[in-house]
Design a protein around this motif. Structure first.
Motif, short mmCIF file in Angstrom:
data_model
loop_
_atom_site.label_atom_id
_atom_site.label_comp_id
_atom_site.label_asym_id
_atom_site.label_seq_id
_atom_site.Cartn_x
_atom_site.Cartn_y
_atom_site.Cartn_z
N THR A 68 22.63 -18.69 -9.33
CA THR A 68 22.66 -17.24 -9.11
C THR A 68 22.82 -16.96 -7.63
O THR A 68 22.30 -17.69 -6.79
CB THR A 68 21.35 -16.61 -9.60
N MET A 69 23.51 -15.88 -7.31
CA MET A 69 23.64 -15.49 -5.91
C MET A 69 23.79 -13.97 -5.85
O MET A 69 24.89 -13.45 -5.72
CB MET A 69 24.83 -16.20 -5.26
N VAL A 70 22.69 -13.20 -5.99
CA VAL A 70 21.33 -13.69 -6.14
C VAL A 70 20.65 -12.94 -7.28
O VAL A 70 21.02 -11.80 -7.59
CB VAL A 70 20.51 -13.50 -4.84
N ALA A 71 19.63 -13.58 -7.88
CA ALA A 71 18.74 -12.90 -8.80
C ALA A 71 17.74 -12.08 -8.00
O ALA A 71 17.45 -12.38 -6.84
CB ALA A 71 18.01 -13.92 -9.68
N ILE A 100 18.08 -16.13 -4.74
CA ILE A 100 17.15 -15.07 -5.10
C ILE A 100 16.89 -14.18 -3.89
O ILE A 100 16.88 -14.65 -2.75
CB ILE A 100 15.83 -15.69 -5.64
N GLY A 101 16.73 -12.88 -4.16
CA GLY A 101 16.49 -11.94 -3.07
C GLY A 101 15.79 -10.70 -3.56
O GLY A 101 15.49 -10.56 -4.76
N ALA A 102 15.54 -9.77 -2.66
CA ALA A 102 14.80 -8.55 -3.00
C ALA A 102 15.65 -7.53 -3.73
O ALA A 102 15.13 -6.59 -4.33
CB ALA A 102 14.22 -7.92 -1.73
N GLY A 103 16.99 -7.69 -3.69
CA GLY A 103 17.86 -6.72 -4.35
C GLY A 103 18.09 -5.50 -3.48
O GLY A 103 17.63 -5.42 -2.33
N GLY A 104 18.81 -4.54 -4.03
CA GLY A 104 19.13 -3.33 -3.28
C GLY A 104 18.96 -2.10 -4.14
O GLY A 104 18.65 -2.18 -5.33
N ALA A 105 19.16 -0.95 -3.52
CA ALA A 105 19.10 0.30 -4.27
C ALA A 105 20.38 0.43 -5.09
O ALA A 105 21.44 -0.04 -4.69
CB ALA A 105 18.96 1.47 -3.31
#
Length: 314
Positions: A68-71, A100-105
């Motif tokens: 994954t890039m990124v979950a 994996i990361g924090a994600g975005g709006a």
């Protein structure tokens, strides 16, 4: 310098299978796919599920790493995600990397009927999500009650093929995320400064990446950890740099990033008519020809090995 690709999940599997196999034939170190419910300009078109896509890719390939890039926590809960990751690690024979990361709006949050999270809330959730996912993949049973997530006797059987778990490549640019990468990551990923990368190229982008690498080294020093233990990944396709213009252009850019400390470059698989449009032949030439020009005797720095190992045979 490791060269990898990101294959967006926009093709039905009868077509996508050939892309994943071709990536392996071309010698890609890894092939990743984006973990979203929909994404940017692709929201109105086909978009397939990440986990089923990676499961199919695991059976269609045999050597390159997959991931994954990124979950992110935007629509994932660590308990079911851990079970899916354990299964993907098994299906791939220990070739899974968890970007994996924090994600975005945006849509990944609003599609669930929620208000978009603020940057602070995304950071808070990720600070709870990542350590819990680490526990879920390494402990035989996990019980946890936090602010955002809970697990009650969540089992991890039979456990992962890679020990103690698949490597985490933590996408992070802010101070809290970089500290999490230093503590839990076997790798770290960036595409530059998320606030301005889209309008940047050249030295401006590289300056941001160098600053982030400095912060990563400082965070690792604070934990008594060698930052050189982490794979350091740069995701192309988010700035105006001509990564896919030619082999020479790629080698020049990749050499500069290698000198800064980047060990893996991820190139998006060309998609005609989109922001990822590029010459397929040039893309393939880069994967096959550029590695020989990016060696320790040239402009590149060698990349550290992944700090995981396959589980012993029963």
């Amino acid at each position: 310098m490791r060269l990898s690709t990101a294959i967006l999940p926009v093709h039905p599997w009868r077509e996508a299978r050939a892309l994943w196999r071709r990536a392996e034939e071309l010698g890609a170190h890894a092939a990743y796919t984006f973990d979203h419910l929909a994404w940017r300009e692709f929201r109105e078109g086909p978009w397939y599920g990440t986990v089923p896509t990676l499961a199919a890719a695991a059976t269609a390939t045999s050597r390159m790493r997959l991931g994954t890039m990124v979950a992110s926590p935007t629509f994932r809960h660590p308990v079911p995600l851990a079970r899916e990751l354990m299964t993907l690690d098994d299906m791939s024979g220990g070739r899974l990397t968890v970007g994996i990361g924090a994600g975005g709006a945006g849509f990944d949050t609003t599609v669930l009927g929620e208000e978009p999270w603020t940057p602070a809330e995304r950071a808070d959730r990720f600070a709870e999500f990542l350590p819990l996912l680490d526990r879920l993949l390494t402990e035989p049973s996990t019980t946890y009650h936090g602010t955002y997530y809970a697990a009650v006797e969540a089992p991890n059987r039979p456990g992962c093929v890679q020990r103690p778990r698949p490597p985490f490549t933590v996408a992070a640019t802010g101070p809290r995320g970089i500290r999490l990468a230093a503590r839990y990551g076997q790798g770290w990923a960036t595409f530059g400064d998320r606030r301005r990368a889209a309008g940047q190229s050249g030295d401006a982008v590289l300056a941001d990446v160098r600053a982030q690498l400095d912060r990563l080294r400082t965070a690792c020093d604070g934990l008594g950890r060698d930052a050189g233990e982490l794979e350091r990944t740069y995701l192309t396709g988010f700035t105006e740099d001509p990564w896919l213009a030619s082999v020479d252009a790629f080698v020049d850019l990749a050499g500069r990033y290698a000198e800064a400390g980047i060990g893996e470059v991820v190139l998006p698989w060309p998609l005609p008519g989109t922001l990822y449009a590029a010459d397929q032949r040039v893309f393939e030439d880069i994967l096959t020809e550029a590695p020989a020009q990016l060696t320790p005797s040239g402009r590149s720095l060698s990349s550290p090995p992944l700090r995981t190992s396959a589980a012993p045979s029963p």
